[in-house]
Design a protein around this motif. Sequence first.
Motif, short mmCIF file in Angstrom:
data_model
loop_
_atom_site.label_atom_id
_atom_site.label_comp_id
_atom_site.label_asym_id
_atom_site.label_seq_id
_atom_site.Cartn_x
_atom_site.Cartn_y
_atom_site.Cartn_z
N SER A 29 -3.17 30.75 7.84
CA SER A 29 -2.91 30.92 6.43
C SER A 29 -4.26 31.73 5.72
O SER A 29 -4.04 32.34 4.51
CB SER A 29 -2.81 29.39 5.62
N GLY A 30 -5.46 31.53 6.27
CA GLY A 30 -6.69 32.24 5.74
C GLY A 30 -6.74 33.68 6.02
O GLY A 30 -7.80 34.09 5.96
N GLY A 31 -5.63 34.07 6.87
CA GLY A 31 -5.72 35.68 7.24
C GLY A 31 -6.16 35.63 8.91
O GLY A 31 -6.66 34.68 9.33
N GLY A 32 -5.78 36.54 9.44
CA GLY A 32 -5.98 36.71 10.85
C GLY A 32 -5.17 35.76 11.74
O GLY A 32 -4.13 35.23 11.23
N THR A 33 -5.65 35.60 13.07
CA THR A 33 -4.78 34.83 14.13
C THR A 33 -5.82 33.83 14.85
O THR A 33 -6.83 33.93 14.75
CB THR A 33 -3.91 35.81 15.10
N ALA A 34 -5.24 33.08 15.38
CA ALA A 34 -5.97 32.18 16.06
C ALA A 34 -5.15 31.81 17.37
O ALA A 34 -3.75 31.61 17.44
CB ALA A 34 -6.15 30.82 15.41
N ALA A 35 -5.82 31.35 18.71
CA ALA A 35 -5.04 30.92 19.83
C ALA A 35 -4.78 29.25 19.65
O ALA A 35 -5.52 28.50 19.19
CB ALA A 35 -5.77 31.28 20.78
N ARG A 36 -3.55 29.09 19.89
CA ARG A 36 -3.12 27.53 19.92
C ARG A 36 -2.57 27.29 21.28
O ARG A 36 -1.35 27.90 21.66
CB ARG A 36 -2.23 27.24 18.87
N ASP A 37 -2.96 26.32 21.99
CA ASP A 37 -2.40 25.87 23.22
C ASP A 37 -1.16 24.82 22.59
O ASP A 37 -1.27 24.13 22.04
CB ASP A 37 -3.27 25.07 23.94
N VAL A 38 -0.16 25.11 23.58
CA VAL A 38 1.27 24.47 23.06
C VAL A 38 1.75 23.88 24.38
O VAL A 38 2.07 24.48 25.60
CB VAL A 38 2.06 25.27 22.17
N VAL A 39 2.36 22.76 24.41
CA VAL A 39 2.91 21.99 25.49
C VAL A 39 4.54 21.79 24.94
O VAL A 39 4.52 21.28 24.02
CB VAL A 39 2.46 20.50 25.85
N GLU A 40 5.29 22.42 25.68
CA GLU A 40 6.68 22.12 25.50
C GLU A 40 7.40 21.18 26.32
O GLU A 40 7.08 21.31 27.49
CB GLU A 40 7.39 23.74 25.41
#
Length: 192
Positions: A29-40
């Motif tokens: 939301s604040g601009g840019g990107t971030a890495a997020r680990d996700v468990v499916e």
Amino acid sequence: MGFAHETVSRQERYHGAIFSVFTDRVTMSGGGTAARDVVENRGAVVVVAVDDQDRVVLIRQYRHPIKRHLWELPAGLRDVVGEDEALTAGRELAEEADLVAGRMEPLIDLHTSPGFADEFVRVFLARDLAPVPEADRYTRTDEEADIEVRRVDLDEAVAMVFRGEITNAATVGGVLAAARARDSGWTLLRSA
């Protein structure tokens, strides 16, 4: 409506029979990107089985990640593709508690750990309980081989939650929701 977060890339870290782990790069939301680990995860069903004496069926089962036995509700993965969730719930109730339900109704829905996992759990209320005939009972193996099944007064199960004796999140939610639904004369239940 909030900011529309988008996944711009995905890297698989692990793929297993029950869950897979990915690292997603997501717009912020604040601009840019971030890495997020996700468990499916496949998701699960949980059953709050309440008998005609206002007792809830609890099972005590070993959970290796926390290396101890927990009091839980009968539950299981949605591991049969396309199977109706109520049928899955009925199968798990029969396998883990040797019971069948004359009524199986949706109670609550839970996202168990939405900060890192997509796991969705549907909790069902089972009533009009009857035993599975001895000859038709499921043979439990592995960590289910030593399951202890106990019927506990629903109000006592609520007290167990507040004493910290029941800590499984879906069990906490299911027990508290069942007690509230019962106290409302079951008027809070939604239709299947």
